[in-house]
Design an enzyme around this catalytic site. Structure first.
Site, short mmCIF file in Angstrom:
data_model
loop_
_atom_site.label_atom_id
_atom_site.label_comp_id
_atom_site.label_asym_id
_atom_site.label_seq_id
_atom_site.Cartn_x
_atom_site.Cartn_y
_atom_site.Cartn_z
CG ASP A 131 -2.14 -0.80 1.09
OD1 ASP A 131 -2.17 -1.65 0.19
OD2 ASP A 131 -3.07 -0.59 1.88
CG ASP A 132 -0.01 4.09 2.00
OD1 ASP A 132 -1.15 3.82 1.59
OD2 ASP A 132 0.26 4.32 3.18
CG HIS A 146 -4.82 2.90 -0.67
ND1 HIS A 146 -5.71 2.33 0.22
CD2 HIS A 146 -3.74 3.27 0.08
CE1 HIS A 146 -5.18 2.36 1.44
NE2 HIS A 146 -4.01 2.93 1.38
CG HIS A 173 -3.94 7.41 2.34
ND1 HIS A 173 -3.65 7.43 3.68
CD2 HIS A 173 -3.82 6.12 1.97
CE1 HIS A 173 -3.35 6.21 4.09
NE2 HIS A 173 -3.46 5.39 3.07
CG HIS A 212 1.84 0.56 4.63
ND1 HIS A 212 1.30 -0.36 5.50
CD2 HIS A 212 0.80 1.29 4.16
CE1 HIS A 212 -0.01 -0.17 5.57
NE2 HIS A 212 -0.35 0.81 4.76
ZN LIG Z 1 -2.80 3.45 2.93
#
Ligand SMILES: [Zn+2]
Length: 234
Positions: free
Chosen positions: A49-50, A99, A103, A195
């Site tokens: 993620d991210d 996502h 955010h 992450h």
């Molecule tokens: Zn995230």
């Protein structure tokens, strides 16, 4: 007095219910949500993620060295600044998901706000050349009320996780402990969340290689989220 106590009790129960529903991994008000899939096969999905940011080259090199396909959930406004990391992810044949654009927590947002978080992000993924299904991962895993409604209306699946070591301070600064935790906790059909591109998540980045080695040694085969969902035994 008794009435007030009863009222407070029910208020507490409903507040707790909303909090629980917001964070529940396997239940949401509308649509399909997956924290893992039911299967007898030794399969697992790695979700990252991210980002994206400059660390993408390191991440992609590790995945490539093990011939593993992962599922990335990058953030829209970072993609907008620089789409080249996403193009690299596409070129390497990984899966991409949405996502959100900013955010932020999407709990209790309006339908229109949610639409504005999701649709421009989809558009950027397509601009980068991604052609597969785009699943959705809510920021912070929170997801009431309009978000699942929007996702169901648009036939989108919500992807959560069942193996997530980074919330534990004892693990998140030590790549060895972190990778061992993931290897121990992963079961058939697990979805792992990491992450590795975020600031302060060096241990996650360094855990990628040992996690993949360790799970392969236990006989696990890495799948993208879509491949994993296709294996679910109904
Ligand atoms: Zn995230």
């Amino acid at each position: 007095m008794k009435k007030i106590i009863t009222l407070l009790f029910f208020l507490f129960l409903s507040a707790f219910g909303v909090y629980w529903l917001n964070r529940a991994r396997t239940i949401q008000l509308f649509g399909e949500i997956y924290a893992r899939v039911e299967t007898d096969q030794k399969v697992v999905a790695l979700t990252l993620d991210d980002g994206p940011n400059e660390k993408i080259d390191t991440v992609l090199a590790i995945l490539k060295s093990h011939n593993v396909k992962a599922s990335f959930f990058p953030i829209g406004n970072l993609m907008e600044k620089d789409l080249s990391p996403i193009q690299k992810i596409v070129n390497e044949g990984h899966e991409l998901g949405n996502h959100s654009y900013t955010h932020r927590i999407l709990s209790l947002r309006s339908y229109e706000t949610i639409r504005q978080e999701i649709e421009p992000t989809d558009k950027l993924l397509r601009e980068a050349g991604y052609i597969g299904d785009i699943h959705f991962r809510p920021p912070y895993g929170m997801k009431i009320f309009m978000l699942p409604f929007y996702l169901k209306q648009n036939n989108r699946k919500t992807i959560i996780w069942d193996v997530s070591p980074e919330g534990d301070p004892k693990l998140n600064e030590d790549a060895d402990k972190l990778s061992q935790f993931v290897i121990d906790q992963t079961t058939n059909g697990s979805i792992i969340l990491l992450h590795p591109m975020n600031d302060g998540r060096e241990a996650s980045l360094h855990s990628l290689d040992p996690i993949i080695r360790g799970l392969k040694a236990k006989g696990f085969v890495f799948k993208t989220v879509s491949e994993l969902l296709a294996l679910e035994e109904k």
